[in-house]
Design a protein around this motif. Structure first.
Motif, short mmCIF file in Angstrom:
data_model
loop_
_atom_site.label_atom_id
_atom_site.label_comp_id
_atom_site.label_asym_id
_atom_site.label_seq_id
_atom_site.Cartn_x
_atom_site.Cartn_y
_atom_site.Cartn_z
N MET A 82 0.87 -1.33 -0.10
CA MET A 82 0.13 0.14 0.10
C MET A 82 0.74 1.14 -0.18
SD MET A 82 -3.07 -1.10 2.74
CE MET A 82 -1.91 -0.97 4.03
N ASN A 83 0.91 1.95 -1.03
CA ASN A 83 1.56 3.30 -1.27
C ASN A 83 0.52 4.45 -1.30
OD1 ASN A 83 3.91 1.61 -1.52
ND2 ASN A 83 3.56 1.68 -3.72
N SER A 84 1.28 5.61 -1.07
CA SER A 84 0.40 6.83 -1.29
C SER A 84 -0.86 6.72 -0.28
CB SER A 84 0.03 7.34 -2.50
OG SER A 84 1.17 7.28 -3.50
N LEU A 85 -0.86 6.23 0.92
CA LEU A 85 -1.84 6.21 1.77
C LEU A 85 -2.66 7.45 2.20
CD1 LEU A 85 -0.30 3.28 4.03
CD2 LEU A 85 -2.44 3.19 2.78
N LYS A 86 -4.06 7.24 2.20
CA LYS A 86 -4.76 8.38 2.58
C LYS A 86 -5.60 8.04 3.65
CE LYS A 86 -5.66 9.01 -2.33
NZ LYS A 86 -6.57 8.96 -3.46
N PRO A 87 -6.12 9.00 4.36
CA PRO A 87 -6.89 8.75 5.62
C PRO A 87 -8.11 7.78 5.34
CG PRO A 87 -6.43 11.04 5.40
CD PRO A 87 -6.00 10.60 4.27
N GLU A 88 -8.62 8.11 4.27
CA GLU A 88 -9.86 6.97 3.88
C GLU A 88 -9.57 5.67 3.77
OE1 GLU A 88 -9.31 9.79 0.08
OE2 GLU A 88 -8.81 9.76 2.26
N ASP A 89 -8.14 5.48 3.78
CA ASP A 89 -7.82 3.90 3.89
C ASP A 89 -7.84 3.32 5.09
OD1 ASP A 89 -7.14 3.84 0.88
OD2 ASP A 89 -5.17 4.91 1.32
N THR A 90 -8.08 4.18 6.14
CA THR A 90 -7.96 3.74 7.53
C THR A 90 -9.41 2.68 7.64
OG1 THR A 90 -7.03 5.49 8.47
CG2 THR A 90 -8.49 4.22 10.05
N ALA A 91 -8.83 1.45 7.98
CA ALA A 91 -9.84 0.50 8.21
C ALA A 91 -9.34 -0.86 8.87
CB ALA A 91 -10.30 -0.04 6.90
N VAL A 92 -10.00 -1.91 9.05
CA VAL A 92 -9.39 -3.23 9.43
C VAL A 92 -9.45 -4.02 8.13
CG1 VAL A 92 -9.76 -5.32 10.68
CG2 VAL A 92 -10.36 -3.18 11.70
N TYR A 93 -8.19 -4.39 7.63
CA TYR A 93 -8.02 -5.06 6.68
C TYR A 93 -7.83 -6.60 6.81
CZ TYR A 93 -6.74 -0.92 4.05
OH TYR A 93 -6.92 0.26 3.45
N TYR A 94 -8.75 -7.53 5.98
CA TYR A 94 -8.86 -8.74 6.17
C TYR A 94 -8.57 -9.42 4.83
CZ TYR A 94 -12.17 -7.51 9.84
OH TYR A 94 -12.76 -7.23 10.97
N CYS A 95 -7.74 -10.66 4.99
CA CYS A 95 -7.61 -11.66 4.06
C CYS A 95 -8.56 -12.74 3.72
CB CYS A 95 -5.92 -12.21 4.43
SG CYS A 95 -5.59 -13.57 3.30
N GLY A 96 -8.70 -13.11 2.70
CA GLY A 96 -9.73 -13.94 2.36
C GLY A 96 -9.19 -14.99 1.54
N ALA A 97 -9.61 -16.20 1.46
CA ALA A 97 -9.32 -17.17 0.58
C ALA A 97 -10.52 -17.83 -0.05
CB ALA A 97 -8.84 -18.44 1.23
N GLY A 98 -10.81 -17.98 -1.28
CA GLY A 98 -11.79 -18.26 -2.14
C GLY A 98 -12.02 -19.93 -2.17
N ARG A 99 -12.98 -20.39 -2.42
CA ARG A 99 -13.38 -21.88 -2.57
C ARG A 99 -12.51 -22.41 -3.92
NH1 ARG A 99 -17.87 -23.84 -0.12
NH2 ARG A 99 -19.28 -22.03 0.85
N ILE A 100 -12.14 -23.71 -3.76
CA ILE A 100 -11.21 -24.13 -4.85
C ILE A 100 -12.18 -24.14 -6.17
CG2 ILE A 100 -10.14 -26.18 -5.78
CD1 ILE A 100 -9.65 -26.94 -2.87
N GLY A 101 -11.81 -23.48 -7.06
CA GLY A 101 -12.32 -23.37 -8.33
C GLY A 101 -13.23 -22.42 -8.41
N GLY A 102 -13.23 -21.41 -7.32
CA GLY A 102 -14.24 -20.23 -7.25
C GLY A 102 -13.78 -19.10 -6.87
N THR A 103 -14.62 -17.90 -7.01
CA THR A 103 -13.93 -16.88 -6.42
C THR A 103 -14.89 -16.08 -4.99
OG1 THR A 103 -15.59 -15.79 -8.12
CG2 THR A 103 -13.36 -16.08 -8.90
N THR A 104 -15.69 -17.00 -4.74
CA THR A 104 -16.23 -16.30 -3.66
C THR A 104 -15.36 -16.91 -2.35
OG1 THR A 104 -17.67 -18.34 -3.36
CG2 THR A 104 -18.66 -16.41 -4.49
N VAL A 105 -15.30 -15.88 -1.22
CA VAL A 105 -14.48 -16.05 -0.22
C VAL A 105 -15.15 -16.95 0.75
CG1 VAL A 105 -13.67 -14.90 1.85
CG2 VAL A 105 -13.78 -13.57 -0.28
N ARG A 106 -14.55 -17.94 1.42
CA ARG A 106 -14.94 -19.07 2.23
C ARG A 106 -14.26 -18.95 3.57
NH1 ARG A 106 -15.23 -25.63 1.21
NH2 ARG A 106 -16.01 -26.00 3.44
N TYR A 107 -12.86 -18.44 3.68
CA TYR A 107 -12.07 -18.42 4.64
C TYR A 107 -11.62 -16.99 4.91
CZ TYR A 107 -11.95 -23.38 4.15
OH TYR A 107 -12.13 -24.82 3.92
N TRP A 108 -11.68 -16.51 6.25
CA TRP A 108 -11.23 -15.19 6.50
C TRP A 108 -10.29 -15.06 7.63
CZ3 TRP A 108 -13.02 -10.99 3.57
CH2 TRP A 108 -14.14 -11.19 2.99
#
Length: 118
Positions: A82-108
């Motif tokens: 993350m470069n050139s960070l702005k105040p509006e970038d303030t948040a809790v950031y979560y990593c997510g893993a999709g289902r095998i063969g899919g794009t929907t998040v299953r694990y957080w």
């Protein structure tokens, strides 16, 4: 089950940089689409960036050109530079893993706090 652990969050001034990392354990990491999401206080969780098993990336318009997502399949990690960070970038950031063969998040992951403030 797949477990995800984020690290690298913290406090940074506007215009600064942070690199978030997500370490994954479990099966088939290299076959999953991975992503970074964020949630600011009082707001819904939103997509920040995704990366497919083949390395194709997608970014939210608000971060495009400033953030870069990458993955290291040998180490089972995904990162967000993350470069050139702005105040509006303030948040809790979560990593997510999709289902095998899919794009929907299953694990957080548990999330890591990013605060951009002077």
């Amino acid at each position: 089950q797949v477990q995800l652990v984020e690290s690298g969050g913290g406090l940074v001034q506007p215009g600064g940089s942070l690199r978030l990392s997500c370490a994954a354990s479990g099966d088939a990491f290299s076959s999953r689409t991975m992503g970074w999401y964020r949630q600011a206080p009082g707001k819904q969780r939103e997509l920040v960036a995704t990366i497919t098993s083949g390395g194709s990336t997608n970014y939210a318009d608000s971060v495009k050109g400033r953030f870069t997502i990458s993955r290291d399949n040998a180490k089972n990690t995904v990162s967000l530079q993350m470069n050139s960070l702005k105040p509006e970038d303030t948040a809790v950031y979560y990593c997510g893993a999709g289902r095998i063969g899919g794009t929907t998040v299953r694990y957080w992951g548990q999330g890591t706090q990013v605060t951009v403030s002077s």
